[in-house]
Design a protein around this motif. Sequence first.
Motif, PDB file in Angstrom:
ATOM      1  N   GLU A 527       0.830  -1.206   0.000  1.00 31.02           N
ATOM      2  CA  GLU A 527       0.000   0.000   0.000  1.00 31.02           C
ATOM      3  C   GLU A 527       0.864   1.256   0.000  1.00 31.02           C
ATOM      4  O   GLU A 527       0.547   2.243  -0.672  1.00 31.02           O
ATOM      5  CB  GLU A 527      -0.925  -0.004   1.219  1.00 31.02           C
ATOM      6  CG  GLU A 527      -2.017  -1.054   1.149  1.00 31.02           C
ATOM      7  CD  GLU A 527      -2.799  -1.168   2.437  1.00 31.02           C
ATOM      8  OE1 GLU A 527      -3.873  -1.798   2.406  1.00 31.02           O
ATOM      9  OE2 GLU A 527      -2.353  -0.640   3.465  1.00 31.02           O
ATOM     10  N   CYS A 528       1.957   1.222   0.754  1.00 32.14           N
ATOM     11  CA  CYS A 528       2.863   2.370   0.770  1.00 32.14           C
ATOM     12  C   CYS A 528       3.494   2.568  -0.603  1.00 32.14           C
ATOM     13  O   CYS A 528       3.607   3.704  -1.092  1.00 32.14           O
ATOM     14  CB  CYS A 528       3.948   2.165   1.825  1.00 32.14           C
ATOM     15  SG  CYS A 528       3.336   2.109   3.523  1.00 32.14           S
ATOM     16  N   LEU A 529       3.910   1.486  -1.234  1.00 29.82           N
ATOM     17  CA  LEU A 529       4.515   1.555  -2.555  1.00 29.82           C
ATOM     18  C   LEU A 529       3.562   2.159  -3.578  1.00 29.82           C
ATOM     19  O   LEU A 529       3.938   3.021  -4.380  1.00 29.82           O
ATOM     20  CB  LEU A 529       4.927   0.144  -2.987  1.00 29.82           C
ATOM     21  CG  LEU A 529       5.519  -0.025  -4.380  1.00 29.82           C
ATOM     22  CD1 LEU A 529       6.882   0.647  -4.452  1.00 29.82           C
ATOM     23  CD2 LEU A 529       5.650  -1.511  -4.706  1.00 29.82           C
ATOM     24  N   ARG A 530       2.328   1.736  -3.576  1.00 30.59           N
ATOM     25  CA  ARG A 530       1.312   2.220  -4.499  1.00 30.59           C
ATOM     26  C   ARG A 530       0.771   3.589  -4.096  1.00 30.59           C
ATOM     27  O   ARG A 530       0.180   4.314  -4.896  1.00 30.59           O
ATOM     28  CB  ARG A 530       0.183   1.176  -4.540  1.00 30.59           C
ATOM     29  CG  ARG A 530      -1.142   1.570  -5.159  1.00 30.59           C
ATOM     30  CD  ARG A 530      -1.061   1.973  -6.619  1.00 30.59           C
ATOM     31  NE  ARG A 530      -2.398   2.133  -7.178  1.00 30.59           N
ATOM     32  CZ  ARG A 530      -3.236   3.123  -6.897  1.00 30.59           C
ATOM     33  NH1 ARG A 530      -2.889   4.051  -6.010  1.00 30.59           N
ATOM     34  NH2 ARG A 530      -4.432   3.180  -7.462  1.00 30.59           N
ATOM     35  N   GLY A 531       1.002   3.976  -2.830  1.00 37.01           N
ATOM     36  CA  GLY A 531       0.435   5.222  -2.321  1.00 37.01           C
ATOM     37  C   GLY A 531      -1.037   5.093  -2.006  1.00 37.01           C
ATOM     38  O   GLY A 531      -1.756   6.098  -1.945  1.00 37.01           O
ATOM     39  N   TYR A 532      -1.498   3.848  -1.769  1.00 38.85           N
ATOM     40  CA  TYR A 532      -2.909   3.616  -1.484  1.00 38.85           C
ATOM     41  C   TYR A 532      -3.161   3.830   0.005  1.00 38.85           C
ATOM     42  O   TYR A 532      -3.443   2.909   0.768  1.00 38.85           O
ATOM     43  CB  TYR A 532      -3.308   2.210  -1.922  1.00 38.85           C
ATOM     44  CG  TYR A 532      -4.797   1.933  -1.815  1.00 38.85           C
ATOM     45  CD1 TYR A 532      -5.701   2.593  -2.630  1.00 38.85           C
ATOM     46  CD2 TYR A 532      -5.281   1.024  -0.889  1.00 38.85           C
ATOM     47  CE1 TYR A 532      -7.066   2.349  -2.526  1.00 38.85           C
ATOM     48  CE2 TYR A 532      -6.647   0.762  -0.780  1.00 38.85           C
ATOM     49  CZ  TYR A 532      -7.529   1.435  -1.596  1.00 38.85           C
ATOM     50  OH  TYR A 532      -8.884   1.195  -1.497  1.00 38.85           O
ATOM     51  N   LEU A 533      -3.012   5.052   0.415  1.00 42.22           N
ATOM     52  CA  LEU A 533      -3.288   5.463   1.783  1.00 42.22           C
ATOM     53  C   LEU A 533      -3.450   6.975   1.773  1.00 42.22           C
ATOM     54  O   LEU A 533      -2.960   7.664   0.884  1.00 42.22           O
ATOM     55  CB  LEU A 533      -2.171   5.033   2.742  1.00 42.22           C
ATOM     56  CG  LEU A 533      -0.722   5.354   2.364  1.00 42.22           C
ATOM     57  CD1 LEU A 533      -0.326   6.748   2.801  1.00 42.22           C
ATOM     58  CD2 LEU A 533       0.214   4.322   2.967  1.00 42.22           C
TER      59      LEU A 533
END
Length: 713
Positions: A527-533
């Motif tokens: 999620e951090c890698l994708r910026g899904y936060l």
Amino acid sequence: MSHLITLATCNLNQWALDFEGNRDRILESIYIAKEKGARLRVGPELEITGYGCLDHFLENDVCLHSWEMYAQIIKNPKTHGLLLDIGMPVLHKNVRYNCRLLSLDGKILFIRPKMWLANDGNYREMRFFTPWMKPGFVEDFVLPPEIQKVTDQKVVSFGDAVINTLDTCIGAETCEELFTPQSPHIAMSLDGVEIITNSSGSHHELRKLNKRLDLILNATSRCGGIYLYANQRGCDGDRLYYDGCALIAVNGKVVAQGSQFSLKDVEVVTATVDLEEVRNYRANFMSRGLQASLSETKFKRIDVAVELAPMKARFDPLIVPSKSRPIFYHTPEEEIALGPACWLWDYIRRCNGTGYFLPLSGGIDSCATAMIVHSMCRLVVKEASEGNEQVILDARKLTRGGEGWIPNDPQELASKFFHTCFMGTENSSKETRDRSRELATQIGSYHVDFNMDSVVSSVVSLFEVATGKKPVYKIFGGSQIENLALQNIQARLRMVFAYLFAQLLPWLRGIKNSGGLLVLGSANVDECLRGYLTKYDCSSADINPIGGISKTDLKKFIAYASTEYNMPILDSFLNATPTAELEPITEDYVQSDEIDMGMTYEELSVFGYLRKVEKCGPYSMFLKLLHEWTPRLTPAQVSEKVKRFFFFYAINRHKQTVLTPSYHAEQYSPDDNRFDLRPFLINPRFTWASKKIDQVVAQCEGKTTDLDIMSID
């Protein structure tokens, strides 16, 4: 004929800049080594300062205090009688080196600076130290005046040398040097060095230990010899967890191995080895003999007029060589259960914390975080039952337990310091609320459950009053930007409530003389890698134990924990669809993480590995995946996924600049703080790479295209 000698290496839980505590743990390890009859004791890299001092190494105070601690160690008569290999920074001719200091009976024999420094990934040793670039060269080092008074020496040798006792030869290499193509132990072994020490500050990553041990076993298998590996253990005050696993190997076989994860501050590993086995192994390896006879590298010998293996020990029938043993490896699921748990324990006890607070959403990520805290409680109870006095004292301090109280139940321990909270809205399902409550009950946390709809509505109403416009969700006819804003305000308010409850719950419970709780984050590495936060939502916390672990590995950990800890409730977390629950649920729509992201968690792990570990840009990543993912996916579909990943990675890169400090467990962590140094303002279209990808797709589809790489028209 036998030539037996007992050797000691160790895992030490050192802490950056804890000079007196580090000194005491070093002393304890020396005392234990002596009790076990060892004649040589080797400790971790930079053990006097702690490995993770980072820019504090640039302060001359650190070198000064290191000498002061070192003097207290070697002048202590209880440390005499065995050869000591101790690590600390040394300033020589106004140049700072990462050094090993070898001493015997209060006298410094010589100082060996590190020659090859770790300078990639999490390591920046060349920011603090200079490598010794003179192989085989030794010069004089003038000891500080205070040390001269202690050792009655003015000058000692400094450089690339080895120690020659009356009965063997000992050399030292340090951590990274083992990983280099031409490791120092190769030349040492060809020059007759029989015992090689390696003092390390090596951190834990999932599935990494086998690489470290393979290098050690291959080294001693090819070169012959005895290899003593020492490592730091513990968090050392940063994102890394140094995972111990000190061991002793002889001729390619392990004869002693320490634990990889443990709450013991000091662990000494000893083995009794036969020097004649080394001599016989090497002498019957003919090609090695030829290389040794031709080798031009000759090390300066520092002669020491002692025998490490006394004559009586060579023939004592009661002294038996240590037998070879199989190497023990933890499974990745066990690594997740143990590594972050030990890291959390070090963190809470050393920061004098009151406890932990976790927003428990009912999803698998916060569930995994809660289970790591539960694993920590189990470790504490286990160590307490085995009489670990330091753990018992730390547990009493953390929980304000009275004298005589000993933690004997993980749930009871958790109830005293671990706090969880379900922050519901009208978009939350009954299932997630129930799962959170049931999990909290089973692990023993103090649980709070409330709805925050009134606060969300008030914020939205405030915007409406101020602007005259009211945002609505997309499924009710709103735009994408309205939809996103309404989700983000819920997420950000949860962060505000997390810190409010973390500060006031100890007060509510009447815990006297307490500060606030440390807030735990639970955003996984994918999620951090994708910026899904959401930036500054409840992913913003004090520390995050799962921020370096993939969703795939977390699912495997929960499946393992369900059986290992006998908690069937965990199966319901595994079977639930991952969802943020930030949009309304209707008969036709339930929000899904993977649909929102446009890619699966498994695909994200692949993208992350290729981007960080294999250093792939969009074009090279596409070419690799084109071969791996076709014919399951068409070239156009592979192209779309790669472009989508890089687009969202680029536009969300700024979120990594404020990423909560996370336990480092994965090679493709996007942590912007030293590990993943990439800009956060990038053209997300990667236009030239995209054109080249499109050209390959067209060729695969039988279309003719021509991309002129020389033209600027």
